[in-house]
Design an enzyme around this catalytic site. Structure first.
Site, PDB file in Angstrom:
ATOM      1  N   HIS A 203     -13.040  -7.654 -26.210  1.00 37.24           N
ATOM      2  CA  HIS A 203     -12.794  -9.076 -25.934  1.00 37.24           C
ATOM      3  C   HIS A 203     -14.063  -9.755 -25.443  1.00 37.24           C
ATOM      4  O   HIS A 203     -14.838  -9.198 -24.678  1.00 37.24           O
ATOM      5  CB  HIS A 203     -11.609  -9.301 -24.997  1.00 37.24           C
ATOM      6  CG  HIS A 203     -11.770  -8.817 -23.590  1.00 37.24           C
ATOM      7  ND1 HIS A 203     -12.285  -9.610 -22.585  1.00 37.24           N
ATOM      8  CD2 HIS A 203     -11.480  -7.635 -23.009  1.00 37.24           C
ATOM      9  CE1 HIS A 203     -12.288  -8.920 -21.451  1.00 37.24           C
ATOM     10  NE2 HIS A 203     -11.812  -7.722 -21.681  1.00 37.24           N
ATOM     11  N   ASP A 220     -16.775  -5.834 -18.386  1.00 40.67           N
ATOM     12  CA  ASP A 220     -15.469  -6.335 -18.872  1.00 40.67           C
ATOM     13  C   ASP A 220     -15.655  -7.712 -19.494  1.00 40.67           C
ATOM     14  O   ASP A 220     -15.474  -8.717 -18.831  1.00 40.67           O
ATOM     15  CB  ASP A 220     -14.488  -6.377 -17.690  1.00 40.67           C
ATOM     16  CG  ASP A 220     -13.073  -6.732 -18.100  1.00 40.67           C
ATOM     17  OD1 ASP A 220     -12.792  -6.759 -19.304  1.00 40.67           O
ATOM     18  OD2 ASP A 220     -12.246  -6.983 -17.200  1.00 40.67           O
ATOM     19  N   GLU A 254      -8.490 -12.694 -23.828  1.00 37.93           N
ATOM     20  CA  GLU A 254      -7.757 -11.477 -23.442  1.00 37.93           C
ATOM     21  C   GLU A 254      -7.317 -11.547 -21.994  1.00 37.93           C
ATOM     22  O   GLU A 254      -6.210 -11.126 -21.627  1.00 37.93           O
ATOM     23  CB  GLU A 254      -8.658 -10.247 -23.667  1.00 37.93           C
ATOM     24  CG  GLU A 254      -7.980  -8.902 -23.402  1.00 37.93           C
ATOM     25  CD  GLU A 254      -8.133  -8.381 -21.988  1.00 37.93           C
ATOM     26  OE1 GLU A 254      -7.572  -7.319 -21.678  1.00 37.93           O
ATOM     27  OE2 GLU A 254      -8.809  -9.032 -21.162  1.00 37.93           O
ATOM     28  N   GLU A 255      -8.200 -12.105 -21.164  1.00 41.51           N
ATOM     29  CA  GLU A 255      -7.979 -12.056 -19.713  1.00 41.51           C
ATOM     30  C   GLU A 255      -6.789 -12.887 -19.242  1.00 41.51           C
ATOM     31  O   GLU A 255      -6.357 -12.752 -18.106  1.00 41.51           O
ATOM     32  CB  GLU A 255      -9.246 -12.519 -18.971  1.00 41.51           C
ATOM     33  CG  GLU A 255     -10.484 -11.640 -19.204  1.00 41.51           C
ATOM     34  CD  GLU A 255     -10.415 -10.299 -18.486  1.00 41.51           C
ATOM     35  OE1 GLU A 255      -9.358  -9.954 -17.937  1.00 41.51           O
ATOM     36  OE2 GLU A 255     -11.445  -9.602 -18.498  1.00 41.51           O
ATOM     37  N   ASP A 282     -12.976  -1.795 -24.522  1.00 44.07           N
ATOM     38  CA  ASP A 282     -12.943  -2.737 -23.391  1.00 44.07           C
ATOM     39  C   ASP A 282     -13.348  -1.954 -22.147  1.00 44.07           C
ATOM     40  O   ASP A 282     -12.572  -1.139 -21.651  1.00 44.07           O
ATOM     41  CB  ASP A 282     -11.526  -3.319 -23.249  1.00 44.07           C
ATOM     42  CG  ASP A 282     -11.423  -4.305 -22.079  1.00 44.07           C
ATOM     43  OD1 ASP A 282     -12.458  -4.600 -21.456  1.00 44.07           O
ATOM     44  OD2 ASP A 282     -10.300  -4.773 -21.808  1.00 44.07           O
ATOM     45  N   HIS A 363     -13.848  -8.512 -12.969  1.00 44.75           N
ATOM     46  CA  HIS A 363     -13.152  -9.738 -12.544  1.00 44.75           C
ATOM     47  C   HIS A 363     -13.799 -10.341 -11.296  1.00 44.75           C
ATOM     48  O   HIS A 363     -13.110 -10.922 -10.454  1.00 44.75           O
ATOM     49  CB  HIS A 363     -11.650  -9.478 -12.277  1.00 44.75           C
ATOM     50  CG  HIS A 363     -10.924  -8.956 -13.481  1.00 44.75           C
ATOM     51  ND1 HIS A 363      -9.612  -8.565 -13.460  1.00 44.75           N
ATOM     52  CD2 HIS A 363     -11.347  -8.787 -14.764  1.00 44.75           C
ATOM     53  CE1 HIS A 363      -9.256  -8.160 -14.672  1.00 44.75           C
ATOM     54  NE2 HIS A 363     -10.293  -8.278 -15.473  1.00 44.75           N
TER      55      HIS A 363
HETATM   56  N1  BES Z   1     -10.572  -4.541 -19.034  1.00 46.54           N
HETATM   57  C1  BES Z   1      -9.341  -4.936 -18.434  1.00 46.54           C
HETATM   58  C2  BES Z   1      -8.294  -3.847 -18.515  1.00 46.54           C
HETATM   59  C3  BES Z   1      -8.471  -2.699 -17.574  1.00 46.54           C
HETATM   60  C4  BES Z   1      -8.865  -2.903 -16.266  1.00 46.54           C
HETATM   61  C5  BES Z   1      -8.184  -1.423 -18.021  1.00 46.54           C
HETATM   62  C6  BES Z   1      -9.001  -1.804 -15.428  1.00 46.54           C
HETATM   63  C7  BES Z   1      -8.298  -0.359 -17.177  1.00 46.54           C
HETATM   64  C8  BES Z   1      -8.735  -0.553 -15.886  1.00 46.54           C
HETATM   65  C9  BES Z   1      -8.798  -6.174 -19.113  1.00 46.54           C
HETATM   66  O1  BES Z   1      -9.798  -7.111 -19.401  1.00 46.54           O
HETATM   67  C10 BES Z   1      -7.810  -6.855 -18.220  1.00 46.54           C
HETATM   68  O2  BES Z   1      -8.186  -7.384 -17.225  1.00 46.54           O
HETATM   69  N2  BES Z   1      -6.523  -6.819 -18.602  1.00 46.54           N
HETATM   70  C11 BES Z   1      -5.481  -7.480 -17.863  1.00 46.54           C
HETATM   71  C12 BES Z   1      -4.180  -7.400 -18.597  1.00 46.54           C
HETATM   72  C13 BES Z   1      -3.943  -8.535 -19.525  1.00 46.54           C
HETATM   73  C14 BES Z   1      -2.584  -8.376 -20.127  1.00 46.54           C
HETATM   74  C15 BES Z   1      -4.126  -9.880 -18.824  1.00 46.54           C
HETATM   75  C16 BES Z   1      -5.199  -6.798 -16.557  1.00 46.54           C
HETATM   76  O3  BES Z   1      -5.262  -5.555 -16.508  1.00 46.54           O
HETATM   77  O4  BES Z   1      -4.857  -7.522 -15.632  1.00 46.54           O
HETATM   78 ZN    ZN Z   2     -10.422  -7.947 -17.533  1.00 44.10          ZN
END
Ligand code: BES
Ligand code: ZN
Length: 483
Positions: A203, A220, A254-255, A282, A363
């Site tokens: 992403h 990220d 994605e975020e 990712d 984040h």
């Molecule tokens: N890269 C993250 C996902 C992640 C974070 C995987 C930590 C493993 C460990 C991704 O960008 C993210 O932040 N995903 C969101 C979920 C999405 C459905 C909004 C999250 O995990 O809050």
């Molecule tokens: Zn993220």
């Protein structure tokens, strides 16, 4: 029936009430347990609309969504954004038919090409690209700089394809309904089975819990975009022409709930696009665990996961490119692979560390390249990406030949005589060799003048590849026909 009517009535009432109080809410799908916890903590911010097994369709405030997102760092829950009530409910209840396309057997057959590709990975390119992306300051989906990053990535991918003389590559922006930021999709058209798609993605957007004006998103997920870009470059470097169509995707938004990938995967499913498999990159550049790669085993496909592990066993158990692996869980559809999974496609998510041992600066304004300081970890994922693309898309047996620099060297073949000349003070020619279509070298000559002729009278008529070696270890190739 009566129960359904009551449910419908409750839903409508919920909608009307919220429309009246004016608070900004959205629909989402999430783990039932997380929905229940969130409802307990924020009773007025979250409505659980419907549940099925361990999932819940919810209607909640942005505030509740934000709270959930922040908990992800410590725990693992999140949500998948749904543009409407109908989407939220149907995605919960609808059993998506696992794609009905005949399943392809995954095999390992392309050793020479794969070994050349993984030798060609340049770690510096990955570092440069991560730095370039974090340089936007923020790629939060609704900021102008995020859309600019997409436009610029399209130009970068186009320039890369052009530099290798590829005429089988196109790049497009994919516009979305639920975000202004476009996704970017590069397509390398399959030479034999153009309707069979092999997908890799990451992403392009970023986020920050502090302020979305400062969201460098280096790990990220600039790392993932840099990973898939460099893997694709190695394919161009070795002249790989795929049998199947390859698509390289940089997803938008994605975020905020997998918005970009969800729209793309949904659209592909609606149009019956035969996606063999999709692998998500990712977060690839933080080395947090004993194993290099952690395969996330929930919301992914076990067969595809096993194939990726076999690739690492085959190409990376020893030798010049060792890569170790293990497995881990996200406990939620935590990245864009989940969009493909929920549309019935095979998908995998090789991740930088075991969940919980991953980069804890994501984040935040602290997610910069300096946290790792090197792109060595991401280079391992780049190799896995190239292995997967080559072995799944397969070579059609022809190697592409890059555009020959016509302004620097003159080559002419007539009456089985080759005439060569160095133009415009270009680097000196050091050697010329010819290969027949079986790949056998049929002629090799050292050259030490700037112009001359070579007789090819003893060679049979037909198609040959001519290699021109010039100073500084550079080789240019050109197809020639002897008549
Ligand atoms: N890269 C993250 C996902 C992640 C974070 C995987 C930590 C493993 C460990 C991704 O960008 C993210 O932040 N995903 C969101 C979920 C999405 C459905 C909004 C999250 O995990 O809050
Ligand atoms: Zn993220």
């Amino acid at each position: 029936m009566k129960k359904n009517l009551i449910t419908l009535f409750t839903l409508i009432l919920t909608l009307v009430l919220h429309a009246q109080d004016g608070s900004e809410r959205f629909y989402a799908l999430m783990a039932l347990q997380d929905a229940q916890e969130l409802k307990k903590d924020f009773p007025n911010e979250v409505d659980i609309l419907q549940t099925k097994r361990n999932e819940a369709a919810v209607y909640m405030t942005k505030k509740a969504g934000h709270e959930l997102h922040e908990r992800v760092l410590v725990h693992g829950p999140g949500y998948v954004y749904k543009p409407s009530l109908v989407d939220a409910i149907t995605s919960l209840t609808e059993e998506k038919a696992v794609s009905s396309f005949p399943r392809m057997a995954f095999t390992i057959t392309e050793d020479d090409l794969v070994n050349d590709a993984i030798d060609a990975v340049v770690t510096q390119n990955i570092e440069d690209h991560i730095l370039e992306l974090q340089g936007y300051g923020t790629r939060y989906h609704n900021r102008a700089s995020a859309s600019q990053a997409a436009v610029d990535l399209k130009a970068k991918w186009e320039a890369m394809a052009t530099a290798y003389g590829r005429t089988d590559v196109s790049v497009r922006l994919y516009n979305h309904v639920s975000t202004n930021m476009p996704s970017v999709i590069m397509t390398i058209e399959g030479a034999e089975f153009p309707d069979e798609f092999v997908v890799v993605g990451g992403h392009l957007d970023s986020t920050s819990n502090q302020s979305n004006n400062n969201a460098p998103g280096a790990d990220d997920d600039a790392s993932g975009i840099a990973t898939i870009t460099e893997a694709t470059r190695t394919l161009f470097e070795i002249g790989f022409v795929p049998k199947r169509t390859i698509e390289v995707m940089a997803y938008a938004a994605e975020e905020i709930g997998l918005v970009g990938s969800a729209e793309i995967a949904d659209n592909y499913n609606d149009n019956n696009v035969n996606v063999i498999s999709a692998v998500q990159f990712d977060m690839t550049n933080y080395n947090g665990s004993a194993n290099d790669v952690s395969f996330i085993t929930d919301y992914t496909n076990a067969t595809l996961n096993a194939f990726l592990m076999q690739l690492l066993d085959h190409y990376n158990s020893d030798g010049d490119h060792p890569i170790s692996y293990g497995t881990s869980l996200c406990n939620y559809g935590c990245s864009d692979h989940a969009s493909w999974t929920s549309e019935g496609y095979m998908s995998s998510f090789p991740f930088e560390a075991n969940f919980g041992q991953h980069n804890n600066t994501i984040h935040s304004a602290g997610d910069t390249f300096s946290v790792s300081g090197t792109a060595d970890h991401a280079a391992k994922f780049t190799k896995l990406c190239a292995e997967y693309l080559i072995e799944t898309a397969k070579s059609n047996g022809i190697l592409a030949i890059s555009d020959f620099p016509k302004d620097q060297y003159k080559l002419l073949v007539a009456n089985k005589v080759l005439t060569y000349e160095v133009l415009n003070n270009a680097k000196a020619i050091e050697g010329i060799s010819l290969f027949d279509i079986s790949g056998k070298e049929v002629m090799s000559l050292a050259v030490n003048s700037n112009a001359g002729t070579i007789s090819l009278a003893n060679l049979a008529t037909g198609l040959y590849v001519l290699n021109l070696q010039v100073a500084n270890n550079t080789t240019y190739s050109k197809k020639i026909i002897l008549k």
